[in-house]
Design a protein around this motif. Sequence first.
Motif, mmCIF file in Angstrom:
data_model
loop_
_atom_site.group_PDB
_atom_site.id
_atom_site.type_symbol
_atom_site.label_atom_id
_atom_site.label_comp_id
_atom_site.label_asym_id
_atom_site.label_seq_id
_atom_site.Cartn_x
_atom_site.Cartn_y
_atom_site.Cartn_z
ATOM 1 N N PRO A 345 34.763 21.907 40.586
ATOM 2 C CA PRO A 345 34.433 20.972 39.114
ATOM 3 C C PRO A 345 35.175 22.189 38.085
ATOM 4 O O PRO A 345 34.825 23.621 37.612
ATOM 5 N N VAL A 346 36.219 21.585 37.082
ATOM 6 C CA VAL A 346 36.929 22.454 36.045
ATOM 7 C C VAL A 346 35.693 22.445 34.729
ATOM 8 O O VAL A 346 35.228 23.312 34.228
ATOM 9 N N VAL A 347 34.786 21.340 34.399
ATOM 10 C CA VAL A 347 34.274 21.236 33.613
ATOM 11 C C VAL A 347 32.897 19.747 34.136
ATOM 12 O O VAL A 347 33.491 18.779 34.581
ATOM 13 N N ASP A 348 31.665 20.884 34.435
ATOM 14 C CA ASP A 348 30.838 19.442 34.580
ATOM 15 C C ASP A 348 29.670 19.894 33.632
ATOM 16 O O ASP A 348 28.624 20.696 33.758
ATOM 17 N N ARG A 349 29.680 18.514 33.356
ATOM 18 C CA ARG A 349 28.236 18.055 31.894
ATOM 19 C C ARG A 349 28.113 17.274 32.654
ATOM 20 O O ARG A 349 27.187 16.482 31.707
ATOM 21 N N SER A 350 28.332 16.670 33.975
ATOM 22 C CA SER A 350 27.353 15.549 33.900
ATOM 23 C C SER A 350 25.769 15.633 34.189
ATOM 24 O O SER A 350 25.122 14.436 33.678
ATOM 25 N N THR A 351 25.209 16.463 33.624
ATOM 26 C CA THR A 351 23.722 16.627 33.836
ATOM 27 C C THR A 351 23.747 17.143 32.817
ATOM 28 O O THR A 351 21.590 17.468 32.323
ATOM 29 N N GLU A 352 24.236 17.115 31.665
ATOM 30 C CA GLU A 352 23.698 17.977 30.268
ATOM 31 C C GLU A 352 22.597 16.807 29.202
ATOM 32 O O GLU A 352 23.001 15.628 29.669
ATOM 33 N N SER A 353 22.298 16.961 28.841
ATOM 34 C CA SER A 353 20.978 16.317 27.962
ATOM 35 C C SER A 353 21.710 16.368 26.782
ATOM 36 O O SER A 353 22.276 17.380 26.320
ATOM 37 N N VAL A 354 20.953 15.390 25.623
ATOM 38 C CA VAL A 354 21.646 15.970 23.914
ATOM 39 C C VAL A 354 19.996 16.501 23.806
ATOM 40 O O VAL A 354 19.225 15.254 23.420
ATOM 41 N N ALA A 355 20.544 17.300 22.597
ATOM 42 C CA ALA A 355 18.784 17.472 22.325
ATOM 43 C C ALA A 355 18.422 16.825 21.760
ATOM 44 O O ALA A 355 18.507 15.936 20.332
ATOM 45 N N GLY A 356 16.902 15.988 21.334
ATOM 46 C CA GLY A 356 16.547 15.154 20.681
ATOM 47 C C GLY A 356 16.376 14.044 21.093
ATOM 48 O O GLY A 356 15.690 12.378 20.492
ATOM 49 N N SER A 357 17.026 13.771 22.622
ATOM 50 C CA SER A 357 18.097 12.780 23.038
ATOM 51 C C SER A 357 17.054 12.163 24.246
ATOM 52 O O SER A 357 17.796 11.803 24.983
ATOM 53 N N GLU A 358 16.456 13.147 24.795
ATOM 54 C CA GLU A 358 16.265 13.699 26.441
ATOM 55 C C GLU A 358 16.324 12.452 26.863
ATOM 56 O O GLU A 358 16.174 12.748 28.568
ATOM 57 N N GLY A 359 15.393 11.037 26.091
ATOM 58 C CA GLY A 359 15.343 10.035 27.570
ATOM 59 C C GLY A 359 16.770 8.939 27.475
ATOM 60 O O GLY A 359 16.888 7.957 28.308
#
Length: 493
Positions: A345-359
């Motif tokens: 994994p060079v970049v792994d943002r797969s589980t990242e969430s967005v603040a204020g849009s957690e759902g």
Amino acid sequence: MTLTPHWIGGRRYETAGDRLPVLDPATGQTLGEVLQADAEVVKQAVTSAVAAFPAWRNTTPARRAQVLYAFRNLLREHTDELAALVTAEHGKTLADARGEVARGIEAVELACGVPGLLKGEFSEQTGTNIDTYSILQPLGVCVGITPFNFPVMIPLMKIAVAVAAGNSFILKPSEQDPGVSVRLAELAKEAGLPDGVLSVVHGRQETAEALIDHPDTAAVSFVGSTPVAHSIYKRGAQAGKRVQALGGAKNHLVVMPDAKIEAAADALASAAFGSAGQRCMAITTAVVVGEAAEPLLDALKVRAEAVVMGAGAADGSEMGPLVSAAAQERVRGLVARAIEAGARPVVDRSTESVAGSEGGFFVGPTLLDNVASTSEIYLKEVFGPVLIVLRVDTLDEALELIRTNEYGNGAAIFTRSGAAARQFQREAAAGMVGVNVPIPVPVAPYSVAGWKNSIFGDTGLNNGAWRFYTQPKYVTSRWDEAVAGVDLGFRPN
Ligand code: NAD
């Protein structure tokens, strides 16, 4: 809460039957519901389409073109409204949605050329005093079944050519983002399309199958995933229908050692992460030849980390969520299993969430190196913002990967060598090929069509679809007064 109705007989058509929820992918909240057509609703839509066909077929191509010109103008006027509807239910950014509407408009502009494009052929004196010619006639009621990822562009690519050719058309859009399809039908009516020529019925498998099986539908044009494309192709053929079924993809981009690395990295990042990877022509696989790998990975890492993820309608957002919780879970699972299986994994943002849009159903841009050609993440269509990197030593090895992959939608090469580009163009086993162009979707006067398991049937969308939506008639005609006499032989011409 909005209710998305069917569109039958030139009006919104509401029924009491089953409904499905329509979600906002950026929040996971319910936006409204969509009706599901049962066999009775399908019957109403087909009856209306059958009734509208004779008069529409007899309308001159020039007059049909006038309706399409008016439709095109309305689509342009309403671009922002249509884009907002797409973003709300699909999740893509507004800029991306506007681009989709623009591509859909290009399909309508192609169809405005119907008076010049629906020409038959004529051969004089094919026998003594005999002429032979061909005429292209519409089929009748055609059905379109479309995917969630382009809820404006793909329906327009079907509707425009089908109705320009004189057919009536019933659209069954994706149940995941159905709202904009009814707006398209309303605008078509405002443009002058007679009632019944275009209908929209909503639902899932059962509705699609009722449309395919109905004895009064003549043809089925499908776009979606490969397993469904294959099953629809078989079902339609079994019912004696004409079918084109465009399926999924695994698009490779080959980076040669002589390529401009910064340009290739820009192209790869845009093509892999745009629309959160939910494009049938998204680049999912970078095949890096020789020493291009290290500098390219460095350049890609910077870009994958920099992508701003957020709700499609939020200011500054460059990449929206995936369409559903199921898609989010599927893509995260594929990434996790790929890393377990040895991908780096060079970049792994797969589980990242967005603040204020957690759902919301977000999956961040992810870059995996050292992926094996036997791995699940290489062999399956991911349909998310995941770029995998396979390393090879030669262009021939890269071409071999493309050749043996089950899909053949698009393939591209980045190089400064004309010889490599020409070899790639000749040998790449894909229907749409890019040379220093990452997403080689051809303009409307050409055709959108893949190879292998990316298509079942032999015609694509846009210009290639005239043949799909018409049947040729070959006329042999003699006008003379001569009395030939009885001749039981088979005369040479
Ligand atoms: P999907 O196959 O799940 O659904 C497509 C359509 O078929 C929808 O309208 C859906 O309601 C209907 N459907 C689903 N299951 C069905 C069944 N068993 N029988 C009959 N109808 C059924 O695809 P999707 O997830 O909406 O769209 C994404 C897929 O579409 C990806 O695989 C993508 O590559 C593909 N796609 C291909 C192209 C192309 O040009 N080849 C273009 C766009 C999308």
